[in-house]
Write an enzyme that holds these catalytic residues in place. Structure first.
Site, PDB file in Angstrom:
ATOM      1  N   LYS A 243       5.076   4.419  -1.093  1.00 46.34           N
ATOM      2  CA  LYS A 243       5.244   5.782  -1.603  1.00 46.34           C
ATOM      3  C   LYS A 243       6.591   6.374  -1.208  1.00 46.34           C
ATOM      4  O   LYS A 243       7.092   7.280  -1.879  1.00 46.34           O
ATOM      5  CB  LYS A 243       4.095   6.663  -1.116  1.00 46.34           C
TER       6      LYS A 243
ATOM      7  N   GLY B 122       0.816  -1.209   0.000  1.00 50.32           N
ATOM      8  CA  GLY B 122       0.000   0.000   0.000  1.00 50.32           C
ATOM      9  C   GLY B 122       0.851   1.261   0.000  1.00 50.32           C
ATOM     10  O   GLY B 122       1.937   1.309  -0.588  1.00 50.32           O
ATOM     11  N   SER B 123       0.378   2.248   0.716  1.00 50.35           N
ATOM     12  CA  SER B 123       1.003   3.566   0.644  1.00 50.35           C
ATOM     13  C   SER B 123       2.374   3.657   1.298  1.00 50.35           C
ATOM     14  O   SER B 123       3.064   4.663   1.122  1.00 50.35           O
ATOM     15  CB  SER B 123       0.067   4.606   1.265  1.00 50.35           C
ATOM     16  N   THR B 124       2.802   2.639   2.063  1.00 53.70           N
ATOM     17  CA  THR B 124       4.168   2.688   2.587  1.00 53.70           C
ATOM     18  C   THR B 124       5.179   2.679   1.440  1.00 53.70           C
ATOM     19  O   THR B 124       6.296   3.202   1.583  1.00 53.70           O
ATOM     20  CB  THR B 124       4.457   1.506   3.535  1.00 53.70           C
TER      21      THR B 124
END
Length: 486
Positions: free
Chosen positions: A219, A215-217
């Site tokens: 990013k 997921g957004s980790t």
């Protein structure tokens, strides 16, 4: 001589020669293989003929050996706080073999490693006293992670960024290795089968061996690639990121988790603070899959030989994607997968000024006299990103935690804390409970001591509306970081 007798004598001689050749082959060429065969009960008898060496945490053994009630095997393996340390020790079972550190260092622990023998013992084959395995695990960090995860399905890893030492490795739900270690325990077989049949897979070390969408980790990796490639000079420069953002070659608009967040053309700092999908999807598509993959691989993705010393499954950044799929990788979706170890490594490298120290959870392997046989912690270090990029990312990660961002639950009094939350889709059309992630670092304001932590909550058992990295994973990281810096 009678012809019939002569033929019989020749045939008998050939049989004797065949038997001699077979015996010679077995003794000269197959002896070692037969001795090490799992079905050779004599091997088990010899292995458990004396107390095994120990796996040691902070000077105290978390394993032991207890006399059996009789039979061929004199001793059986025991564990202290077995469920809490099972992701580190693994198990050593008379019936089911050995895993994790128990398996990797089995010959040291049972005294058969050739390094334990002096020349006379090597000739006689006498079994030497076993050695011990000294780990890097901090019991306070391990317990903090284990207690914080509780009954949830998940995992957590804590690393010292400056040395690569793994301070904590937890996987839940767990199991007590003692329950399956004893041949004499009539319940051992039933316990083993129950563990195999459990849909929550307690025998799987989720910290190392269950890569899932980060997921957004992820990013953070995309942001690192953008800064390293010079797309933006700083995390405070506005990006060219329209909102709504339509995935390239499609009519699908990519939503943001916080629709009201100021994500249009947001800076990397703001985009990390509010976890703006449009910014990082656009960045990944603009950079291209080859550039993002190269950065991900510097952090450790696609490494199929990552040993700590237990081998971790490879975290994956995929190949052969179209532009829309590449954009989705920018938010840690499509076919991107990561282990908690991998995401802890990302934060550790950022915290350590852009340099990654080789992660390891064994400091020394010693013989019975305490003499060092090997030091697995003497690993390599490599620069992942520039010092300036690391500094910029740390600054933005602090915003996520300390300036009203999505990681506010990770704050540790007296320490600078930076982090990144993630909520990853699970199942077709996100039909299943999402995964909650948090990766972070903390630095003590007085001592300068650092720690990096990554937490995965695979399933907390609650409604999907309550699943978030900040709500579920960040509190676990907070407790582990606080324990490490106390």
């Amino acid at each position: 001589m009678n012809k019939t007798i002569r033929h019989t004598a020749v045939f008998s001689l050939l049989l004797v020669l065949a038997l001699l050749m077979r015996a010679t082959w077995l003794q000269a060429f197959q002896a070692k293989a037969l001795a090490e065969n799992d079905r050779n009960h004599r091997t088990k008898i010899a292995q458990y003929a004396q107390p095994l060496g120990d796996i040691v945490v902070a000077g105290s053994p978390v394993t032991g050996s207890a006399p059996t009630d009789g039979g061929d095997l004199a001793y059986q393996r025991t564990y202290t706080e077995g469920a809490m340390y099972s992701a580190v020790t693994g198990y050593s079972s008379q019936l089911y073999g050995a895993t994790q550190l128990e398996g990797i260092y089995s010959e040291v622990l049972d005294g058969t490693d050739s390094r334990l023998k002096n020349p006379a013992e090597a000739i006689t084959g006498r079994q030497q006293e076993p050695g011990d395995v000294l780990t890097t695990i901090d019991p306070a960090v391990q317990e903090a992670g284990y207690r914080a995860l509780g009954d949830t399905k998940g995992a957590a890893v804590a690393i010292d960024p400056e040395t690569g030492a793994i301070l904590g490795m937890v996987s839940t739900p767990s199991y007590d290795p003692t329950a399956i270690a004893a041949l004499s325990d009539p319940d051992a077989a039933a316990t083993w089968q129950k563990l195999l049949d459990d849909p929550d897979k307690p025998l799987v070390n989720r910290a190392l061996r269950q890569p899932l969408p980060p997921g957004s980790t992820f990013k953070l990796v995309v942001a690192a690639a953008a800064l390293e490639e010079g797309r933006y000079d700083s995390v405070d420069e506005k990006t060219d990121s329209p909102y709504p953002y339509v995935l390239p070659g499609t009519t699908r608009a990519l939503p943001n988790d916080i629709p009201s967040a100021p994500c249009e053309n947001a800076s990397i700092r703001t985009a990390l603070r509010y976890s703006c999908n449009n910014v990082f999807a656009e960045l990944a598509a603009d950079l291209g899959q080859d550039t993002v993959r190269a950065t991900a691989e510097r952090f450790g993705f696609n490494d199929e030989e990552l040993d700590v010393p237990v081998r971790a499954y490879a975290s994956v950044y995929p190949t052969g994607m179209d532009d829309a799929q590449t954009a989705l990788t920018g938010i840690g979706q499509f076919e991107v997968t990561a282990t908690p170890l991998q995401m802890a490594m990302v934060s550790a490298a950022i915290a350590n000024d852009g340099v990654m120290e080789s992660p390891h959870m064994v400091s020394e392997v010693v013989d019975s006299a305490g003499e060092t046989l090997e030091s697995p912690g003497d690993g390599s270090s490599k620069r992942i990103v520039s010092s300036r990029t690391a500094e910029q990312l740390r600054s933005a990660m602090v915003t996520v935690v300390e300036d009203g961002g999505t990681g506010s639950n990770a704050q540790v009094p007296g320490a600078e804390v930076g982090g990144k939350t993630g909520t990853a889709q699970h199942g077709e059309n996100n039909s299943k409970t999402p995964y909650a992630w948090f990766t972070s670092y903390a630095e003590d304001a007085e001592s300068g001591e650092k720690v990096a932590v990554a937490v995965l909550i695979e399933d907390a058992g609650g409604p999907r509306s309550e699943v978030s990295g900040n709500g579920l994973a960040a509190p676990v990281a907070q407790r582990m970081m606080a324990a490490a810096l106390k």
